[in-house]
Design a protein around this motif. Structure first.
Motif, mmCIF file in Angstrom:
data_model
loop_
_atom_site.group_PDB
_atom_site.id
_atom_site.type_symbol
_atom_site.label_atom_id
_atom_site.label_comp_id
_atom_site.label_asym_id
_atom_site.label_seq_id
_atom_site.Cartn_x
_atom_site.Cartn_y
_atom_site.Cartn_z
ATOM 1 N N GLU A 32 0.939 -1.299 -0.082
ATOM 2 C CA GLU A 32 -0.078 0.024 -0.098
ATOM 3 C C GLU A 32 0.902 1.347 0.059
ATOM 4 O O GLU A 32 0.672 2.199 -0.823
ATOM 5 N N ARG A 33 1.942 1.259 0.826
ATOM 6 C CA ARG A 33 2.793 2.550 1.038
ATOM 7 C C ARG A 33 3.400 2.952 -0.349
ATOM 8 O O ARG A 33 3.305 4.284 -0.402
ATOM 9 N N PHE A 34 3.769 2.083 -1.202
ATOM 10 C CA PHE A 34 4.309 2.209 -2.250
ATOM 11 C C PHE A 34 3.496 2.317 -3.656
ATOM 12 O O PHE A 34 3.619 2.335 -4.695
ATOM 13 N N GLY A 35 2.233 1.909 -3.225
ATOM 14 C CA GLY A 35 1.279 1.648 -4.314
ATOM 15 C C GLY A 35 1.501 0.509 -5.391
ATOM 16 O O GLY A 35 1.344 0.615 -6.466
ATOM 17 N N ILE A 36 2.221 -0.577 -4.907
ATOM 18 C CA ILE A 36 2.574 -1.596 -5.735
ATOM 19 C C ILE A 36 1.363 -2.256 -6.422
ATOM 20 O O ILE A 36 0.505 -2.634 -5.665
ATOM 21 N N GLU A 37 1.378 -2.249 -7.907
ATOM 22 C CA GLU A 37 0.254 -2.951 -8.572
ATOM 23 C C GLU A 37 0.624 -4.516 -8.785
ATOM 24 O O GLU A 37 -0.178 -5.259 -9.276
ATOM 25 N N GLU A 38 1.818 -4.752 -9.230
ATOM 26 C CA GLU A 38 2.301 -5.920 -9.740
ATOM 27 C C GLU A 38 3.497 -6.394 -9.171
ATOM 28 O O GLU A 38 4.373 -5.588 -8.715
ATOM 29 N N VAL A 39 3.940 -7.545 -8.920
ATOM 30 C CA VAL A 39 5.013 -8.063 -8.242
ATOM 31 C C VAL A 39 5.651 -9.226 -9.108
ATOM 32 O O VAL A 39 4.921 -10.298 -9.526
ATOM 33 N N PHE A 40 7.071 -9.281 -8.902
ATOM 34 C CA PHE A 40 7.918 -10.226 -9.868
ATOM 35 C C PHE A 40 9.100 -10.774 -8.846
ATOM 36 O O PHE A 40 9.482 -9.747 -8.236
ATOM 37 N N GLY A 41 9.318 -12.065 -8.869
ATOM 38 C CA GLY A 41 10.368 -12.560 -8.246
ATOM 39 C C GLY A 41 11.139 -13.530 -9.092
ATOM 40 O O GLY A 41 10.766 -13.813 -10.227
ATOM 41 N N MET A 42 12.345 -13.856 -8.696
ATOM 42 C CA MET A 42 13.233 -14.800 -9.463
ATOM 43 C C MET A 42 14.083 -15.497 -8.428
ATOM 44 O O MET A 42 14.488 -14.868 -7.397
ATOM 45 N N HIS A 43 14.132 -16.852 -9.001
ATOM 46 C CA HIS A 43 15.191 -17.722 -8.127
ATOM 47 C C HIS A 43 16.109 -18.442 -9.095
ATOM 48 O O HIS A 43 15.696 -18.935 -10.120
ATOM 49 N N ASN A 44 17.305 -18.620 -8.473
ATOM 50 C CA ASN A 44 18.103 -19.356 -9.450
ATOM 51 C C ASN A 44 17.684 -20.900 -9.286
ATOM 52 O O ASN A 44 17.177 -21.361 -8.354
ATOM 53 N N TYR A 45 18.149 -21.659 -10.438
ATOM 54 C CA TYR A 45 17.843 -22.929 -10.478
ATOM 55 C C TYR A 45 18.956 -23.797 -10.768
ATOM 56 O O TYR A 45 19.177 -24.046 -11.827
ATOM 57 N N PRO A 46 19.744 -24.836 -9.898
ATOM 58 C CA PRO A 46 20.748 -25.779 -10.388
ATOM 59 C C PRO A 46 20.102 -26.523 -11.455
ATOM 60 O O PRO A 46 19.135 -27.179 -11.392
ATOM 61 N N GLY A 47 21.061 -26.990 -12.432
ATOM 62 C CA GLY A 47 20.268 -27.875 -13.447
ATOM 63 C C GLY A 47 20.008 -27.262 -14.758
ATOM 64 O O GLY A 47 20.013 -27.784 -15.859
ATOM 65 N N ILE A 48 19.444 -26.045 -14.603
ATOM 66 C CA ILE A 48 18.901 -25.431 -15.950
ATOM 67 C C ILE A 48 20.251 -24.619 -16.449
ATOM 68 O O ILE A 48 20.824 -23.926 -15.529
ATOM 69 N N PRO A 49 20.506 -24.780 -17.526
ATOM 70 C CA PRO A 49 21.780 -24.255 -18.170
ATOM 71 C C PRO A 49 21.846 -22.473 -17.971
ATOM 72 O O PRO A 49 20.910 -21.762 -17.692
ATOM 73 N N ILE A 50 23.124 -22.139 -17.709
ATOM 74 C CA ILE A 50 23.183 -20.432 -17.620
ATOM 75 C C ILE A 50 22.505 -19.725 -18.825
ATOM 76 O O ILE A 50 22.687 -20.506 -20.066
ATOM 77 N N GLY A 51 22.027 -18.837 -18.701
ATOM 78 C CA GLY A 51 21.360 -18.031 -19.883
ATOM 79 C C GLY A 51 19.961 -18.489 -20.157
ATOM 80 O O GLY A 51 19.185 -18.310 -21.368
#
Ligand SMILES: [Zn+2]
Ligand SMILES: [Zn+2]
Length: 387
Positions: A153-172
């Protein structure tokens, strides 16, 4: 459109931040050094506002675009490490005994900082990008703590995105799944109280080892016999404590474990059946069982349109064939799920190459992923806030 050029220039600097975080791991909410470093950097980049102390030790940076626009997008990274003794040979190995960045949150924090630096420098978007650095992802619900301090609410955030690294998925490469993508996780503690006594005279008492063993067995019938076979669920009892020697039946045993699923309906079923099975089994043997069923992280649900959007941005960075948008759902859990309960968004996996697994003592975040992750963040913000 591969790696953003300016991000390629920042690779060495972001890597140095990452390795510094790696050498100084901190647990749960005690991420004081890390969050201070994050706040200092955000200020030095010229963010419009930097707020520390949200959710105890979370940090938020506000970056306004130079084009007019009202939309606000939140990008989130986590900062905490794990209570694991590091077993790598890298020069920037953990300097803190018994603690290490074994989940790559050092990399997540560094990549989002890199994006913040770029976004504050260029501001080539309409609206506001909010960079969110949370504590206590590893079981402490730091995301929820920041939300309870009014983050969205304070920053009025309308959408959120996150990311996590994943061993076994190739770089890139990237991977993502629309809809329920990670499990809810509830924690089970069972205290069985019987009547202890001499091992040679079990009929004088109530054997808690036997009762505890029966409870473990009966609990396994819930997933196999009560849950619809096409639904995902898992119950694992991971701790069984009781007794001290070979000729005394203990008065008390304690079991602990986890119950996970991808559906709120199944989650309720597990909660109900675990209680019935635990109490019923104890009663059958004349013991008492006290169940503590603690609600943990919710199911992580990626919203359909934002998932397609995130996959599109990742394809721009990685190339068309290097983004899997049908990655299988996992029974692992993520507290970013709390944010996705309140706002639409998506959580993406970024390849960590052929590394040791997450939470393994030989795990290390792969710095070669930095240009991809950071480019993903800046393109995502610029595209979501294109005006
Ligand atoms: Zn983890
Ligand atoms: Zn993690």
């Amino acid at each position: 459109m591969p790696i953003v050029n300016r991000i390629a220039d920042l690779h060495a600097e972001i890597t140095a931040w990452r390795r510094d975080f790696h050498a100084h791991p901190e647990l749960l909410y005690d991420v004081h050094r890390t969050s201070a470093a994050v706040a200092d950097k955000l200020k030095s980049f010229g963010c419009d506002d930097v707020v520390s102390g949200m959710g105890r030790t979370g940090v938020v940076g506000v970056i306004r675009g130079r084009k007019p626009g009202a939309k606000v997008v939140g990008l989130r990274a986590d900062m905490d490490a794990l209570p694991i003794e590091e077993q790598t040979a890298v020069a920037y190995k953990s300097t803190v005994p018994g603690k290490m960045h074994a989940c790559g949150h050092d990399g997540h924090t560094a990549m989002l900082l890199g994006a913040a630096k770029y976004l504050a420098e260029t501001r080539n978007f309409a609206g506001t990008a909010i960079v969110i650095f949370q504590p206590a992802e590893e079981g402490g619900a730091g995301a929820r703590a920041m939300m309870q301090d009014g983050l969205l609410e304070r920053f009025g955030i309308e959408e959120v995105f996150g990311m996590h690294n994943y061993p076994g998925i190739p770089i890139g490469e990237f991977a993502i799944r629309r809809g329920p993508a990670m499990a809810s996780t509830d924690s089970i503690t069972i205290d069985v109280e019987g009547v202890g006594g001499h091992a040679a005279f079990p009929h004088w008492g109530v054997d808690t080892i036997l009762v505890g063993s029966q409870i473990v067995n009966q609990l396994q019938s819930i997933v196999s016999r009560n849950v619809d076979p096409v639904q995902a669920a898992v119950i694992s009892i991971c701790m069984f404590q009781g007794g001290h020697t070979d000729n005394v039946i203990p008065q008390h045993v304690r079991l602990r474990g986890t119950a996970r699923t991808l559906s709120p309906k199944v989650r309720e079923l597990l909660r109900k059946r675990v209680r019935e099975v635990v109490e019923g089994t104890a009663r059958l043997y004349g013991a008492k069982a006290e169940l503590t069923y603690a609600t943990g992280y919710p199911v992580l649900v990626n919203e359909e349109h934002r998932t397609a959007f995130a996959a599109g941005v990742a394809r721009e960075i990685a190339g068309k064939d290097r983004v899997n948008d049908d990655w299988p759902a996992l029974m692992g859990a993520e507290d970013f799920a709390f944010m996705l309960e309140e706002r639409p968004g998506a959580f993406i996996y970024i390849g960590n190459g052929d590394s040791a697994g997450l939470h393994h003592p030989a795990y290390n975040f792969n710095d070669e992923a930095i240009p991809y992750g950071t480019s993903y963040w800046v393109r995502l913000a610029e595209t979501a806030l294109a005006g």
